[in-house]
Enzyme design. Structure first.
Site, short mmCIF file in Angstrom:
data_model
loop_
_atom_site.label_atom_id
_atom_site.label_comp_id
_atom_site.label_asym_id
_atom_site.label_seq_id
_atom_site.Cartn_x
_atom_site.Cartn_y
_atom_site.Cartn_z
N LYS A 294 -0.35 0.64 -25.18
CA LYS A 294 -0.63 0.53 -26.61
C LYS A 294 0.69 0.62 -27.37
O LYS A 294 1.57 -0.20 -27.12
CB LYS A 294 -1.69 1.55 -27.01
N ASP B 210 -5.10 13.51 -25.59
CA ASP B 210 -5.08 12.12 -25.14
C ASP B 210 -4.30 11.32 -26.19
O ASP B 210 -4.82 11.04 -27.26
CB ASP B 210 -6.53 11.64 -25.01
N TYR C 225 0.85 -1.20 0.00
CA TYR C 225 0.00 0.00 0.00
C TYR C 225 0.88 1.23 0.00
O TYR C 225 1.80 1.34 0.80
CB TYR C 225 -0.92 0.02 1.22
N GLU D 216 -0.50 4.79 -0.68
CA GLU D 216 -1.29 5.99 -0.97
C GLU D 216 -0.43 7.22 -0.73
O GLU D 216 0.29 7.32 0.26
CB GLU D 216 -2.53 6.02 -0.09
N THR E 227 -2.38 6.09 -22.26
CA THR E 227 -2.27 4.75 -21.70
C THR E 227 -0.80 4.37 -21.85
O THR E 227 -0.07 4.96 -22.64
CB THR E 227 -3.12 3.72 -22.47
N ARG F 133 -0.42 -2.52 -18.75
CA ARG F 133 -1.74 -1.88 -18.85
C ARG F 133 -1.89 -0.81 -17.77
O ARG F 133 -1.82 -1.12 -16.58
CB ARG F 133 -2.82 -2.95 -18.70
C1 LIG Z 1 -7.53 3.22 -25.12
C2 LIG Z 1 -7.90 4.64 -24.95
C3 LIG Z 1 -8.28 5.16 -23.71
C4 LIG Z 1 -8.64 4.33 -22.51
O1 LIG Z 1 -7.78 3.51 -21.97
P1 LIG Z 1 -8.25 2.39 -20.91
O2 LIG Z 1 -6.94 2.06 -20.28
O3 LIG Z 1 -8.86 1.30 -21.71
O4 LIG Z 1 -9.20 3.03 -19.96
C5 LIG Z 1 -8.49 6.52 -23.61
N1 LIG Z 1 -8.34 7.32 -24.67
C6 LIG Z 1 -8.02 6.86 -25.88
C7 LIG Z 1 -7.88 7.81 -27.01
C8 LIG Z 1 -7.80 5.50 -26.07
O5 LIG Z 1 -7.52 5.05 -27.29
#
Ligand SMILES: *Cc1c(COP(=O)(O)O)cnc(C)c1O
Length: 418
Positions: A226, A197, A51, A53, A223, A232
């Site tokens: 990817k 994003d 933990y 936090e 993220t 993840r």
């Molecule tokens: C994949 C994705 C997310 C979300 O990611 P998670 O980890 O699945 O919540 C947010 N924004 C964009 C543009 C994405 O492609």
């Protein structure tokens, strides 16, 4: 290996099957990748027990000296990788990274602009079935009907009319580069925050192969799993002036204890991303995407926006009698090629059917496939789609795909021992 095999043979068997699936099929899901054994080791390590936090040096729990060291490594490496002023590596996912930024900068009911889901945006960019759509007054901007890319003059006009507090850019299914400078101008024209994003393109941005939003944006979320090829999870970068508010919003605002094992694995992935080999890997992702796009076009397929600048492309079946994204996804899966159906701009079909598929090359590039292999894959795709009504033909293609895949070993050690 393997404690798991002894403790839980049933679950162990499921894990082996999943490893085989990943290794024996061709994964073209644009948001997926294969992490290194080193990342897997960190992600499966003892830091899951802790933990923590709070933040390094300011925790609510004792015994945090080593998780502090891990989080500091992750933060320092992320800053070096992206050249950002501040980073928070604790978001559990991309969606939670976005939530933290919205909660930091906006109030419920505020006006926000984001790329419409049907035009490549993400659920968390204001879709009515997502918290972003429940809490904020989002309007979607769209791609141009002719070019199928964003028209930044129209975006500026729309912003002037709507007067948003924030403009969100970035996408899950947009094959061309974003013009972050133009988006900054639109934000400045109306006094809006700029949030980008980069969940999909983070690896390309890290390698300098997609223009970086960092100099322009107030907040950049991503993220880590990817193109970036880490575990993840999520991450937020921002200007120093927002750092304290943002960190407070991540914890205690929306999250409790951080996933320290995942943060450790993020640190490992960022170290990998700082190497010349990684830069070359990202370059090869794009090279492969362009090769796959060209091969598909030669076979007569129509690509949204005419092709790709990035790791992904959208094949459109609009106007092809009886053909849908759903049918293509099903046929390809039976042939050992894993893709997802995807809406295309101005799609006449419903989201569960769609008129397109999204294809990406991060995972196949990790396996060492080259442009010539993309031509082979395009051939498999074409045959599977043409033979979609024959399970027999699809099974025969699947056999060929499995043989082809075996030339690019993945997680061999794990499968050997199984
Ligand atoms: C994949 C994705 C997310 C979300 O990611 P998670 O980890 O699945 O919540 C947010 N924004 C964009 C543009 C994405 O492609």
């Amino acid at each position: 290996m393997s404690y798991l095999k002894q403790a839980d043979p049933e679950l162990y068997d499921v894990m082996v099957r999943e490893t085989e699936r990943q290794a024996h099929k061709v994964v073209l899901i644009a948001s997926e990748n294969f992490v290194s054994e080193a990342v897997l080791e960190a992600n499966g390590g003892v830091m899951t027990n802790k933990y923590a936090e709070g933040y390094p040096g300011k925790r609510y729990y004792g015994g945090c000296e080593w998780v502090d060291a891990a989080e500091n490594l992750a933060r320092d490496r992320a800053k070096q990788l992206f050249g950002c002023e501040h980073v928070n590596v604790q978001p559990h996912s991309g969606s939670q990274a976005n939530m933290a930024v919205y909660f930091t900068a906006l109030k419920p009911g505020d006006k926000v602009m984001g790329l419409a889901l049907a035009h490549g945006g993400h659920l968390t960019h204001g879709h009515p079935i997502n918290f972003s759509g429940f809490l904020y007054n989002f309007v979607g901007y769209e791609v141009d009907r002719e070019t199928e890319v964003i028209n930044y003059d129209h975006l500026l006009d729309q912003a002037r009319e709507f007067q948003p507090r924030m403009i969100v850019s970035g996408a899950s299914a947009y094959p061309r580069f974003f013009d972050f400078e133009a988006i900054r101008r639109a934000c400045d024209a109306v006094g809006a925050y700029m949030m980008v994003d980069i969940a999909h393109i983070a690896g390309l941005v890290a390698a300098g192969l997609h223009p970086s939003p960092i100099p322009f944006a107030d907040f950049v979320t991503t993220t880590t799993h990817k193109t970036l090829r880490g575990p993840r999870g999520g991450m937020i970068m921002c200007k120093e002036k927002y750092a304290a508010d943002l960190d407070r919003m991540v914890m205690p605002g929306i999250q409790g204890g951080p996933l320290m094992h995942t943060i450790a694995a993020k640190a490992v992935a960022f170290k990998e991303a700082l190497t010349p080999e990684y830069k070359d890997y990202q370059r090869r992702i794009i090279e492969n995407a362009k090769a796959l796009a060209e091969a598909l076009k030669k076979l007569g397929y129509r690509l949204v926006a005419g092709g790709t600048d990035t790791h992904l492309m959208l094949v459109s079946f609009v106007g092809q009698e009886g053909m849908t994204g759903k049918k293509a996804e099903n046929a390809l899966d039976k042939a050992g090629i894993v893709v997802n159906k995807n809406t295309v701009p101005f799609d006449p079909e419903k989201p569960f059917v769609t008129s397109g598929i999204r294809l990406g090359t991060p995972a196949v590039t990790t396996r060492g496939m080259k442009p010539g292999d993309m031509t082979t894959i395009a051939g498999f795709i074409d045959r599977a789609i043409k033979n979609r009504k024959s399970d027999e033909a699809l099974a025969a293609i699947a056999k060929e795909v499995a043989d082809f895949s075996k030339r690019f070993p993945l997680y061999e050690e794990r499968l050997k021992g199984a």
